[in-house]
Design a protein around this motif. Structure first.
Motif, short mmCIF file in Angstrom:
data_model
loop_
_atom_site.label_atom_id
_atom_site.label_comp_id
_atom_site.label_asym_id
_atom_site.label_seq_id
_atom_site.Cartn_x
_atom_site.Cartn_y
_atom_site.Cartn_z
N LEU A 77 6.72 -14.14 70.27
CA LEU A 77 5.42 -14.56 69.75
C LEU A 77 5.37 -14.33 68.24
O LEU A 77 5.97 -13.36 67.75
CB LEU A 77 4.29 -13.78 70.42
N THR A 78 4.65 -15.17 67.54
CA THR A 78 4.50 -14.95 66.10
C THR A 78 3.78 -13.64 65.82
O THR A 78 3.97 -13.04 64.77
CB THR A 78 3.74 -16.12 65.42
N THR A 79 2.98 -13.17 66.76
CA THR A 79 2.25 -11.91 66.58
C THR A 79 3.13 -10.68 66.75
O THR A 79 2.69 -9.56 66.47
CB THR A 79 1.07 -11.83 67.57
N LYS A 119 2.67 -6.45 65.35
CA LYS A 119 2.67 -5.30 66.25
C LYS A 119 3.79 -4.31 65.98
O LYS A 119 3.75 -3.19 66.49
CB LYS A 119 2.76 -5.78 67.70
N ASP A 120 4.81 -4.73 65.24
CA ASP A 120 5.99 -3.90 65.05
C ASP A 120 6.35 -3.84 63.57
O ASP A 120 6.98 -4.75 63.04
CB ASP A 120 7.15 -4.48 65.87
N GLN A 169 9.41 -5.49 58.68
CA GLN A 169 10.19 -5.15 57.50
C GLN A 169 11.58 -5.82 57.53
O GLN A 169 12.03 -6.39 56.54
CB GLN A 169 10.33 -3.63 57.40
N ARG A 170 12.23 -5.77 58.68
CA ARG A 170 13.56 -6.38 58.81
C ARG A 170 13.47 -7.90 58.64
O ARG A 170 14.33 -8.51 58.01
CB ARG A 170 14.17 -6.02 60.17
N THR A 171 12.44 -8.50 59.22
CA THR A 171 12.27 -9.96 59.14
C THR A 171 11.94 -10.36 57.71
O THR A 171 12.45 -11.38 57.21
CB THR A 171 11.18 -10.43 60.12
#
Length: 166
Positions: free
Chosen positions: A119-121, A125-126, A131-133
């Motif tokens: 999900l784009t959400t 939530k994480d 940060q990695r993305t």
């Protein structure tokens, strides 16, 4: 199958897009069979452009980048085709980055042999995933622009394979 371009478009910074745009637009909103049929009519360089732009045009935001990466890896299984296309254009930095993106998507969304729904959400939530993305997305924007510039140069050197001037 070649794109018809105006003479003034030959030196456009969007040359590689203009050379595949008619093919992608013709299958927009159609089923996978229709897309596959058009794809199979293209030569290897055009196939590389087709898959790259079908992905790249859906990376305008961080959430889109994350979701469409997962979609190409998990659902339509075009990721290896995108990587092979970048290899065709000798874009090894992009291939390495696509491998990094695949590792992220796999590590976050695959448990054993089962994929969870992406999900784009997920990014909201994480914070570690976010940060990695973000880091991969920042790199992607730079590397993708360099790849586009290089593909444009290759197309200029091989116009007869990609375009017809109106």
């Amino acid at each position: 199958m070649k794109a018809k371009l105006r003479p003034e478009d030959i030196y456009s910074k969007q040359l590689s897009w203009l050379c595949i745009e008619p093919m992608l637009v013709s299958v927009r909103g159609r089923d996978m069979a229709a897309k596959t049929e058009i794809y199979r009519q293209l030569h290897e360089g055009q196939q590389a452009l087709f898959l790259f732009y079908s992905y790249h045009n859906h990376t305008k935001s961080l959430a889109e980048f994350y979701w469409f990466s997962a979609y190409n890896i998990i659902e339509i299984k075009s990721w290896n085709g995108i990587k092979n296309g970048m290899s065709y254009f000798n874009q090894n930095e992009m291939v390495d980055l696509l491998d990094d993106i695949e590792r992220l998507i796999t590590s976050e969304n695959k448990v054993g042999d089962t994929w969870r729904e992406v999900l784009t959400t997920d990014l909201e939530k994480d914070p570690i995933l976010l940060q990695r993305t973000e880091a991969l997305y920042a790199t992607y924007q730079i590397v993708a622009q360099a790849a586009i510039t290089h593909m444009n140069e290759i197309i200029l050197q091989n116009q007869e394979m990609y375009l017809e001037v109106e």
